[in-house]
Design a protein around this motif. Structure first.
Motif, PDB file in Angstrom:
ATOM      1  N   PRO A  20       0.836  -1.213   0.000  1.00 59.48           N
ATOM      2  CA  PRO A  20       0.000   0.000   0.000  1.00 59.48           C
ATOM      3  C   PRO A  20       0.863   1.253   0.000  1.00 59.48           C
ATOM      4  N   VAL A  23      -3.998   6.167   0.130  1.00 55.81           N
ATOM      5  CA  VAL A  23      -5.362   6.334  -0.353  1.00 55.81           C
ATOM      6  C   VAL A  23      -5.516   7.807  -0.671  1.00 55.81           C
ATOM      7  N   GLY A  54      -1.032   7.750   3.721  1.00 53.22           N
ATOM      8  CA  GLY A  54      -0.372   6.456   3.692  1.00 53.22           C
ATOM      9  C   GLY A  54       0.686   6.423   4.769  1.00 53.22           C
ATOM     10  N   GLY A 147      -3.647   1.277  -9.048  1.00 49.76           N
ATOM     11  CA  GLY A 147      -4.674   1.638  -8.086  1.00 49.76           C
ATOM     12  C   GLY A 147      -6.030   1.122  -8.493  1.00 49.76           C
ATOM     13  N   TYR A 158      -9.167   6.485  -4.511  1.00 50.04           N
ATOM     14  CA  TYR A 158      -8.331   5.413  -5.029  1.00 50.04           C
ATOM     15  C   TYR A 158      -7.456   4.849  -3.916  1.00 50.04           C
ATOM     16  N   SER A 159      -7.295   3.538  -3.915  1.00 52.53           N
ATOM     17  CA  SER A 159      -6.259   2.886  -3.124  1.00 52.53           C
ATOM     18  C   SER A 159      -5.100   2.656  -4.086  1.00 52.53           C
TER      19      SER A 159
END
Length: 164
Positions: A20, A23, A54, A147, A158-159
């Motif tokens: 990750p 976001v 993040g 993403g 969006y991630s």
């Protein structure tokens, strides 16, 4: 029977990992409809603000970004987005991404009316690239990212993941 090309690859080439990154949530004005052009049906979203969070970076999305959308004959929408972001410690960098959104016609129609739909009921993906100055965040310049998104009434979220 001989092994498939895939099976004959070294293990590091048989899968891909992600981490990750952050976001991001964008606030956009109502979509400006340009309409039918020689190439496709064009719409433009003006990004007024947003924020991103993040583990390695967080901050705000600056006013002035844009999302040039092309609605294709097959009902899918492609994105061409340019944003400027500022981290909490004041570093400014850019994020540009292409993407595609498609799904069942009834789901997309509801989405475009501003109705809430299940994010799993349609496909919404993007591929961002970054330009960061030398210093703390220059590692972004060397990241391949992907993403997955969802369209909320106020704008998309969006991630974003770093591809390892």
């Amino acid at each position: 029977m001989s092994p498939s090309l895939f099976d004959s690859l070294p293990m590091p080439l048989q899968s891909i990992g992600t981490l990750p990154l952050f976001v991001v949530r964008l606030d956009v004005k109502p979509i400006v409809v340009v309409g039918a052009t020689p190439g496709a049906f064009r719409r433009v979203g003006i990004v007024t603000s947003g924020r991103f969070e993040g583990e390695r970076l967080a901050g705000t999305v600056l006013d002035g970004g844009s999302d040039w959308q092309t609605v294709r004959g097959d009902g899918s929408t492609t994105l061409d987005v340019r944003l400027v972001l500022r981290t909490h410690d004041g570093t400014v960098f850019t994020m540009a991404y292409g993407g595609i959104r498609h799904g069942p016609q009834d789901v997309i129609q509801r989405l475009e009316k501003g109705e809430e739909v299940d994010p799993g009921s349609y496909y919404f993906r993007m591929t961002p690239t970054f330009e960061a100055p030398a210093g703390r965040y220059e590692w972004l310049n060397r990241v391949v990212a992907v993403g997955t998104g969802h369209r909320f009434k106020e704008g998309p979220a969006y991630s974003v993941f770093e591809v390892l």
